[in-house]
Design a protein around this motif. Structure first.
Motif, PDB file in Angstrom:
ATOM      1  N   VAL A  20       0.834  -1.206   0.000  1.00 37.15           N
ATOM      2  CA  VAL A  20       0.000   0.000   0.000  1.00 37.15           C
ATOM      3  C   VAL A  20       0.867   1.255   0.000  1.00 37.15           C
ATOM      4  O   VAL A  20       0.569   2.229  -0.706  1.00 37.15           O
ATOM      5  CB  VAL A  20      -0.963  -0.006   1.205  1.00 37.15           C
ATOM      6  CG1 VAL A  20      -1.741   1.304   1.274  1.00 37.15           C
ATOM      7  CG2 VAL A  20      -1.926  -1.187   1.101  1.00 37.15           C
ATOM      8  N   ASN A  21       1.948   1.254   0.771  1.00 35.54           N
ATOM      9  CA  ASN A  21       2.828   2.425   0.799  1.00 35.54           C
ATOM     10  C   ASN A  21       3.435   2.710  -0.571  1.00 35.54           C
ATOM     11  O   ASN A  21       3.621   3.867  -0.958  1.00 35.54           O
ATOM     12  CB  ASN A  21       3.939   2.232   1.829  1.00 35.54           C
ATOM     13  CG  ASN A  21       3.423   2.295   3.260  1.00 35.54           C
ATOM     14  OD1 ASN A  21       2.340   2.829   3.522  1.00 35.54           O
ATOM     15  ND2 ASN A  21       4.176   1.744   4.195  1.00 35.54           N
ATOM     16  N   SER A  22       3.750   1.643  -1.326  1.00 35.48           N
ATOM     17  CA  SER A  22       4.325   1.839  -2.658  1.00 35.48           C
ATOM     18  C   SER A  22       3.313   2.466  -3.609  1.00 35.48           C
ATOM     19  O   SER A  22       3.692   3.170  -4.548  1.00 35.48           O
ATOM     20  CB  SER A  22       4.830   0.498  -3.220  1.00 35.48           C
ATOM     21  OG  SER A  22       3.773  -0.331  -3.668  1.00 35.48           O
ATOM     22  N   ILE A  23       2.040   2.231  -3.363  1.00 38.22           N
ATOM     23  CA  ILE A  23       0.979   2.823  -4.202  1.00 38.22           C
ATOM     24  C   ILE A  23       0.725   4.272  -3.783  1.00 38.22           C
ATOM     25  O   ILE A  23       0.694   5.180  -4.621  1.00 38.22           O
ATOM     26  CB  ILE A  23      -0.312   1.992  -4.091  1.00 38.22           C
ATOM     27  CG1 ILE A  23      -0.077   0.571  -4.624  1.00 38.22           C
ATOM     28  CG2 ILE A  23      -1.451   2.660  -4.857  1.00 38.22           C
ATOM     29  CD1 ILE A  23      -1.200  -0.401  -4.311  1.00 38.22           C
ATOM     30  N   LEU A  24       0.570   4.501  -2.493  1.00 40.81           N
ATOM     31  CA  LEU A  24       0.279   5.852  -2.012  1.00 40.81           C
ATOM     32  C   LEU A  24       1.472   6.793  -2.189  1.00 40.81           C
ATOM     33  O   LEU A  24       1.304   8.012  -2.184  1.00 40.81           O
ATOM     34  CB  LEU A  24      -0.127   5.807  -0.537  1.00 40.81           C
ATOM     35  CG  LEU A  24      -1.436   5.051  -0.242  1.00 40.81           C
ATOM     36  CD1 LEU A  24      -1.728   5.069   1.253  1.00 40.81           C
ATOM     37  CD2 LEU A  24      -2.603   5.634  -1.028  1.00 40.81           C
ATOM     38  N   ASP A  90       0.893  -8.718  -1.965  1.00 37.42           N
ATOM     39  CA  ASP A  90       2.239  -8.975  -1.447  1.00 37.42           C
ATOM     40  C   ASP A  90       3.321  -8.417  -2.375  1.00 37.42           C
ATOM     41  O   ASP A  90       4.501  -8.708  -2.204  1.00 37.42           O
ATOM     42  CB  ASP A  90       2.467 -10.471  -1.218  1.00 37.42           C
ATOM     43  CG  ASP A  90       2.170 -11.308  -2.459  1.00 37.42           C
ATOM     44  OD1 ASP A  90       1.664 -10.757  -3.456  1.00 37.42           O
ATOM     45  OD2 ASP A  90       2.436 -12.525  -2.433  1.00 37.42           O
ATOM     46  N   ASP A  91       2.912  -7.606  -3.377  1.00 40.44           N
ATOM     47  CA  ASP A  91       3.866  -7.034  -4.318  1.00 40.44           C
ATOM     48  C   ASP A  91       3.991  -5.528  -4.119  1.00 40.44           C
ATOM     49  O   ASP A  91       3.311  -4.936  -3.286  1.00 40.44           O
ATOM     50  CB  ASP A  91       3.444  -7.354  -5.757  1.00 40.44           C
ATOM     51  CG  ASP A  91       3.482  -8.850  -6.037  1.00 40.44           C
ATOM     52  OD1 ASP A  91       4.202  -9.572  -5.323  1.00 40.44           O
ATOM     53  OD2 ASP A  91       2.777  -9.299  -6.963  1.00 40.44           O
ATOM     54  N   GLN A  92       4.855  -4.908  -4.908  1.00 40.16           N
ATOM     55  CA  GLN A  92       5.076  -3.468  -4.822  1.00 40.16           C
ATOM     56  C   GLN A  92       5.198  -2.878  -6.227  1.00 40.16           C
ATOM     57  O   GLN A  92       5.504  -3.596  -7.184  1.00 40.16           O
ATOM     58  CB  GLN A  92       6.360  -3.162  -4.042  1.00 40.16           C
ATOM     59  CG  GLN A  92       6.361  -3.626  -2.601  1.00 40.16           C
ATOM     60  CD  GLN A  92       7.732  -3.525  -1.974  1.00 40.16           C
ATOM     61  OE1 GLN A  92       8.367  -4.509  -1.631  1.00 40.16           O
ATOM     62  NE2 GLN A  92       8.225  -2.302  -1.820  1.00 40.16           N
ATOM     63  N   ILE A  93       4.964  -1.572  -6.334  1.00 37.41           N
ATOM     64  CA  ILE A  93       5.209  -0.867  -7.582  1.00 37.41           C
ATOM     65  C   ILE A  93       6.155   0.292  -7.315  1.00 37.41           C
ATOM     66  O   ILE A  93       6.264   0.767  -6.185  1.00 37.41           O
ATOM     67  CB  ILE A  93       3.902  -0.366  -8.231  1.00 37.41           C
ATOM     68  CG1 ILE A  93       3.143   0.580  -7.308  1.00 37.41           C
ATOM     69  CG2 ILE A  93       3.024  -1.558  -8.620  1.00 37.41           C
ATOM     70  CD1 ILE A  93       1.895   1.185  -7.940  1.00 37.41           C
ATOM     71  N   PHE A  94       6.846   0.734  -8.367  1.00 40.66           N
ATOM     72  CA  PHE A  94       7.808   1.816  -8.204  1.00 40.66           C
ATOM     73  C   PHE A  94       7.115   3.167  -8.273  1.00 40.66           C
ATOM     74  O   PHE A  94       6.069   3.324  -8.906  1.00 40.66           O
ATOM     75  CB  PHE A  94       8.906   1.706  -9.248  1.00 40.66           C
ATOM     76  CG  PHE A  94       9.770   0.469  -9.092  1.00 40.66           C
ATOM     77  CD1 PHE A  94       9.701  -0.292  -7.945  1.00 40.66           C
ATOM     78  CD2 PHE A  94      10.628   0.085 -10.095  1.00 40.66           C
ATOM     79  CE1 PHE A  94      10.487  -1.429  -7.781  1.00 40.66           C
ATOM     80  CE2 PHE A  94      11.419  -1.039  -9.957  1.00 40.66           C
ATOM     81  CZ  PHE A  94      11.359  -1.803  -8.799  1.00 40.66           C
ATOM     82  N   SER A  95       7.722   4.180  -7.656  1.00 39.36           N
ATOM     83  CA  SER A  95       7.048   5.434  -7.365  1.00 39.36           C
ATOM     84  C   SER A  95       6.648   6.244  -8.598  1.00 39.36           C
ATOM     85  O   SER A  95       5.756   7.089  -8.517  1.00 39.36           O
ATOM     86  CB  SER A  95       7.924   6.306  -6.464  1.00 39.36           C
ATOM     87  OG  SER A  95       9.144   6.615  -7.125  1.00 39.36           O
ATOM     88  N   ASP A  96       7.276   5.999  -9.749  1.00 43.54           N
ATOM     89  CA  ASP A  96       6.935   6.783 -10.937  1.00 43.54           C
ATOM     90  C   ASP A  96       6.126   5.987 -11.956  1.00 43.54           C
ATOM     91  O   ASP A  96       6.010   6.411 -13.106  1.00 43.54           O
ATOM     92  CB  ASP A  96       8.204   7.342 -11.589  1.00 43.54           C
ATOM     93  CG  ASP A  96       9.256   6.283 -11.878  1.00 43.54           C
ATOM     94  OD1 ASP A  96       9.093   5.145 -11.392  1.00 43.54           O
ATOM     95  OD2 ASP A  96      10.226   6.581 -12.594  1.00 43.54           O
TER      96      ASP A  96
END
Length: 340
Positions: A20-24, A90-96
């Motif tokens: 969630v933090n990686s999305i927000l 359980d995954d993440q995305i990069f900030s841009d």
């Protein structure tokens, strides 16, 4: 609203905050985040509610456990964005990621964007790129470069089967997501993404790595269960029903996809020391919905070990295939990037 981000949440408590933090934390902020609590029995529901209180972009849907497909359906029905992005809990995305998607859409207006991703095993990151060069594909380019790799070409090359890692126009995605059988838990992404690929008029392939897929050998999606064959059969029947005229070799691609998934299931059975289930595996693979595809599957450039395994599976010599593949210690990572 430009982007709706949908996260299906179930038993991912150790990873949910990172996700969630990686999305927000995106540099582009015109999005909504829909967290779909699929009846998770851990602290995930309260974590979701906590984020909804802290950030007005977050909405939470609490529902009875119904599986990944039903969670995504609940999410997309609530979505308001022009485009949809799925992220696994359980995954993440990069900030841009969203900023780059906005730039691509402003310039090209594609129906879909596919970003590359990392597979994370422990502390090791392995980049996974699409099998076609970066750029916009439409019209004849779709037929020539994209359609031959929808499911699998003769060299085992194919576009990503995952729904995550993509930015998809909601008006196209919605009806196909809602049409997926909620009981499917193997190949559920393929059952949705294939008709989407066939409907889109343009697609942008990006070589930029924007997603991080966490490889968890003990996750529910990787635990071998005999009922996965029933789910595969339902998914294959859905593929057989498509019969797209624009894809000349779709039947051959389906043949290769089916034997590939059956091989992946055999590897999963070996992972859990499932030799006692071989007779039942063999019975499932004799199902007419799978058998014809398996027998017809043809490849050109594959490794000798894979060729041996496929030769045995095509003849339904499952016991021999199990023993040989187990003895060869076929590395599970060779199928990563081509995940089920």
């Amino acid at each position: 609203m430009f982007i709706s981000v949908i996260v299906a949440v179930y038993k991912v408590e150790p990873y949910l905050r990172e996700c969630v933090n990686s999305i927000l934390g995106q540099s582009y902020s015109d999005f909504e985040l829909i967290l779909v609590d699929d009846g998770s029995p851990d602290r995930c529901p309260s974590i979701c509610d906590e984020y909804a209180v802290r950030d007005c972009r977050v909405r939470v849907i609490h529902k009875k456990n119904g599986g990944l497909v039903s969670a995504r359906q609940a999410g997309i029905l609530a979505a308001q964005g022009e485009y949809v992005v799925y992220v696994d809990g359980d995954d993440q995305i990069f900030s841009d990621m969203f900023m780059r998607a906005r730039e691509i859409i402003a310039e090209h207006r594609p129906d879909m964007i596919i970003f590359s991703h990392y597979v994370k095993r422990g502390k090791v990151l392995q980049p996974v790129l699409e099998p076609v060069k970066e750029g916009l594909y439409q019209g004849l380019e779709l037929r020539k470069d994209i359609y031959p790799k929808l499911l699998m070409d003769a060299d085992m090359g194919h576009l990503s089967y995952f729904l995550w890692g993509k930015v998809i126009r909601r008006s196209i995605l919605l009806p196909h997501q809602m049409a997926v059988d909620v009981s499917i838990s193997l190949g559920e992404d393929v059952a949705c993404i294939m008709p989407v690929y066939l409907e889109i008029k343009s697609i942008y392939i990006s070589g930029q790595v924007m997603c991080l897929y966490r490889f968890r050998p003990l996750s529910d999606s990787r635990n071998f269960r005999l009922e996965q064959y029933e789910h595969l059969i339902r998914g294959v029947r859905a593929l057989d029903a498509l019969q797209p005229e624009a894809v000349e070799d779709f039947d051959s691609q389906t043949d290769r996809y089916v034997i590939f998934v059956c091989f992946g299931l055999l590897l999963s059975a070996i992972d859990v020391h499932g030799y006692h289930m071989v007779d039942q595996i063999k019975r499932h693979m004799k199902n007419p919905a799978l058998r014809g595809h398996i027998k017809r599957a043809g490849f050109s450039n594959i490794t000798p070990k894979t060729r041996i395994a496929y030769f045995l599976l095509k003849r339904n010599a499952v016991k021999t295939a199990y023993q040989i593949v187990d003895k060869l210690r076929f590395p599970r990572w060779e199928l990563e990037g081509k995940a089920l």
